[in-house]
Design an enzyme around this catalytic site. Structure first.
Site, PDB file in Angstrom:
ATOM      1  CD  GLU A  44     -10.220   0.771   7.705  1.00 46.43           C
ATOM      2  OE1 GLU A  44      -9.346   0.197   7.031  1.00 46.43           O
ATOM      3  OE2 GLU A  44     -10.005   1.797   8.359  1.00 46.43           O
ATOM      4  NE  ARG A  62      -9.530  -2.618   3.962  1.00 45.09           N
ATOM      5  CZ  ARG A  62      -8.495  -2.918   4.754  1.00 45.09           C
ATOM      6  NH1 ARG A  62      -7.919  -4.089   4.693  1.00 45.09           N
ATOM      7  NH2 ARG A  62      -8.037  -2.018   5.609  1.00 45.09           N
ATOM      8  CG  ASP A  67      -7.173   3.481   3.471  1.00 43.98           C
ATOM      9  OD1 ASP A  67      -8.270   3.927   3.110  1.00 43.98           O
ATOM     10  OD2 ASP A  67      -6.963   2.995   4.613  1.00 43.98           O
ATOM     11  CD1 TRP A  76      -7.921  11.714  10.449  1.00 50.71           C
ATOM     12  CD2 TRP A  76      -8.432   9.608  11.009  1.00 50.71           C
ATOM     13  NE1 TRP A  76      -6.745  11.009  10.587  1.00 50.71           N
ATOM     14  CE2 TRP A  76      -7.030   9.721  10.910  1.00 50.71           C
ATOM     15  CE3 TRP A  76      -9.004   8.371  11.346  1.00 50.71           C
ATOM     16  CZ2 TRP A  76      -6.175   8.647  11.166  1.00 50.71           C
ATOM     17  CZ3 TRP A  76      -8.170   7.314  11.593  1.00 50.71           C
ATOM     18  CH2 TRP A  76      -6.761   7.447  11.504  1.00 50.71           C
ATOM     19  CG  HIS A 135      -8.630   6.690   6.411  1.00 49.44           C
ATOM     20  ND1 HIS A 135      -9.063   7.332   7.532  1.00 49.44           N
ATOM     21  CD2 HIS A 135      -8.227   5.468   6.825  1.00 49.44           C
ATOM     22  CE1 HIS A 135      -8.907   6.543   8.590  1.00 49.44           C
ATOM     23  NE2 HIS A 135      -8.407   5.400   8.176  1.00 49.44           N
ATOM     24  NE  ARG A 187      -2.140   1.910   3.539  1.00 51.69           N
ATOM     25  CZ  ARG A 187      -2.756   2.332   4.647  1.00 51.69           C
ATOM     26  NH1 ARG A 187      -3.966   1.891   4.945  1.00 51.69           N
ATOM     27  NH2 ARG A 187      -2.176   3.176   5.469  1.00 51.69           N
ATOM     28  CD  GLU A 229      -8.429   0.387   3.019  1.00 55.80           C
ATOM     29  OE1 GLU A 229      -7.285   0.032   2.655  1.00 55.80           O
ATOM     30  OE2 GLU A 229      -8.740   0.519   4.211  1.00 55.80           O
ATOM     31  CE1 TYR A 240      -5.141   5.729   8.041  1.00 53.70           C
ATOM     32  CE2 TYR A 240      -4.895   5.568   5.655  1.00 53.70           C
ATOM     33  CZ  TYR A 240      -4.977   4.976   6.897  1.00 53.70           C
ATOM     34  OH  TYR A 240      -4.858   3.620   6.991  1.00 53.70           O
ATOM     35  CD  GLU A 255      -4.456  -2.867   6.876  1.00 55.84           C
ATOM     36  OE1 GLU A 255      -5.665  -3.073   7.109  1.00 55.84           O
ATOM     37  OE2 GLU A 255      -3.928  -1.746   6.960  1.00 55.84           O
TER      38      GLU A 255
HETATM   39  O1  KDG Z   1      -8.118   2.358  14.049  1.00 54.89           O
HETATM   40  C1  KDG Z   1      -8.180   2.895  12.762  1.00 54.89           C
HETATM   41  C2  KDG Z   1      -7.130   2.263  11.882  1.00 54.89           C
HETATM   42  O2  KDG Z   1      -7.173   0.880  11.964  1.00 54.89           O
HETATM   43  C3  KDG Z   1      -7.332   2.659  10.442  1.00 54.89           C
HETATM   44  O3  KDG Z   1      -7.227   4.038  10.353  1.00 54.89           O
HETATM   45  C4  KDG Z   1      -6.309   1.982   9.568  1.00 54.89           C
HETATM   46  O4  KDG Z   1      -7.497   2.579   7.577  1.00 54.89           O
HETATM   47  C5  KDG Z   1      -6.739   1.824   8.153  1.00 54.89           C
HETATM   48  C6  KDG Z   1      -6.183   0.701   7.402  1.00 54.89           C
HETATM   49  O5  KDG Z   1      -6.583   0.520   6.251  1.00 54.89           O
HETATM   50  O6  KDG Z   1      -5.362  -0.015   7.955  1.00 54.89           O
HETATM   51 MG    MG Z   2      -8.244   1.640   5.773  1.00 52.88          MG
END
Ligand code: KDG
Ligand code: MG
Length: 402
Positions: free
Chosen positions: A262, A283, A210, A402, A212, A147, A236, A159, A339
């Site tokens: 996630e 995920r 990602d 975030w 996010h 990644r 992602e 992030y 991951e």
């Molecule tokens: O607790 C939040 C994290 O696990 C996250 O921000 C990590 O987005 C994430 C990832 O893809 O690992």
């Molecule tokens: Mg993520």
């Protein structure tokens, strides 16, 4: 056989983890992860006050019945706190069952479907050059999937870009840190990163990214389209999935594969995304989605629609989650990738485990159970430390994701 005790262990060997240990009258015990980053103590209370008292005296071998008891019996369904608590119980019970059967958990789940579990690591840096240096490093460690996240010119932090390259921990403040975000700056910077990465390493390694949850559907569509020449393994969390129909718009515009889930905690969070084939990878993770019993259902549903799994595996998921996930990943037909963000030495010592990394693959071990334990004495040396995930504001000061 009866459950005689449930113990919740909170430890902070660099970051917080919540672990459930279920002990039986025959001395066999099981371990489950109950960590919910930034909200750890809510799950502790849920387990201690509302779950463990109901487990005492039950037969730990009745995994499905206990799952249904905790899910239906609470009346209040779903939610990350509830589902993480149920997941911890479920993981611990599968651990016990596999120990009783004297088998590694994956054998109990149907045996191996593959030789190893392909994992992806996190190459990141504040500049593109920095990130490409990290990409080299991950490739030399043997990773087949990597990644890439890089700093955005004009933004102080973003992030996925870490001070410590190997161990990323975003929950960094006693109160939430405030980040500033600009979609315009970000959208300009990402295609450049992947253009340079493909120029450098060609199309050999799988590359992932990602977002996010930071884009609107049309912005995500634009990003997906602009990344098509670089053939990502996945993009992602391109937008928030509270409204799954948003993904229809992204899908209409791009062939970049999409991954999401996630933050999901139920099969109902991903039903539409899977059944309409709006995503390519789901995920969801054991710890936040009700454990093996529930994630098996999600994976089976996904398999019908050619959606593959890509379980979340950031450092806030403890080695217990990782060990259980590897047993799961190796045994299901529609596994995609796992991951793998490495834990620190201190964390690995608190959680002795039998999984191993080689050539970009993780292998679950062969000892009975899911293969991860907790050293309670060592865990006690690292007391809980409050830590929040950051929050995010646009440049004009308004709150964003975030
Ligand atoms: O607790 C939040 C994290 O696990 C996250 O921000 C990590 O987005 C994430 C990832 O893809 O690992
Ligand atoms: Mg993520």
């Amino acid at each position: 056989m009866k459950i005689i005790e449930g113990k919740v262990i909170v430890t902070c060997p660099g970051r917080n983890f919540v672990t459930l240990k279920i002990i039986t009258d025959e001395g066999v015990y099981g371990i489950g992860d109950a960590t919910l980053n930034g909200r750890e103590l809510s799950v502790v209370s849920y387990l201690e006050d509302h779950v463990i008292p109901c487990l005492i005296g039950r037969d730990p071998q009745q995994i499905e019945d206990i799952w249904q008891y905790l899910y239906r019996g609470a009346y209040w369904r779903r939610g990350p706190v509830t589902m993480s608590a149920i997941a911890a119980v479920d993981m611990a019970l599968w651990d016990i069952k596999a120990k009783l059967a004297k088998m590694p958990l994956y054998q109990l789940l149907g045996g191996r479907c593959r030789e190893g579990v392909m994992v992806y690591g996190h190459a990141n840096g504040t500049t593109i050059d920095d990130t490409l240096g990290e990409l080299d490093r991950y490739m030399s460690m043997g990773y087949k999937a990597i990644r890439l996240q890089t700093g955005v010119p004009g933004l102080k932090s973003t992030y996925g870009v870490s001070g410590d390259k190997m161990y990323y921990e975003p929950a960094d403040g006693d109160l939430p840190t405030e980040n500033v975000w600009s979609t315009e700056k970000y959208l300009d910077s990402v295609p450049k990163l992947f253009e340079r990465a493909r120029e450098k390493v060609g199309f050999g390694p799988h590359l992932l990214h990602d977002v996010h949850h930071r884009l609107t559907p049309i912005e995500a569509a634009r990003l997906g389209k602009s990344l098509e020449p670089y053939r990502l393994f996945w993009l992602e969390d391109a937008t928030v999935a509270d409204n799954p129909e948003s993904f229809r718009l992204i899908r209409q515009h791009t062939t970049t594969p999409l991954a999401v889930g996630e933050v999901f905690n139920s099969i109902h969070d991903c039903r539409t995304l899977i059944q309409e084939q709006l995503i390519d990878y789901i995920r969801c993770t054991l710890v936040h989605t009700g454990g093996i019993t529930h994630l098996r259902r999600i994976a089976s549903l996904a398999d019908l629609y050619q959606v593959r799994t890509g379980c979340h595996g950031a450092t806030d998921l403890s080695p217990v989650s990782m060990g259980a996930a590897l047993n799961f990943d190796i045994s299901i037909p529609n596994f995609g990738v796992q991951e793998y963000m490495r834990h620190t030495k201190e964390t690995d010592e608190v959680f002795p485990h039998n999984y191993t990394f080689k050539n970009g693959y993780l292998m679950p071990g062969e000892t009975p159970g899911h293969g991860v334990d907790i050293d309670e004495k060592l865990a006690a040396k690292y007391p809980y430390k409050r830590a929040f995930l950051p929050v995010n504001r646009l440049e004009d000061g308004s709150m964003t994701n975030w």
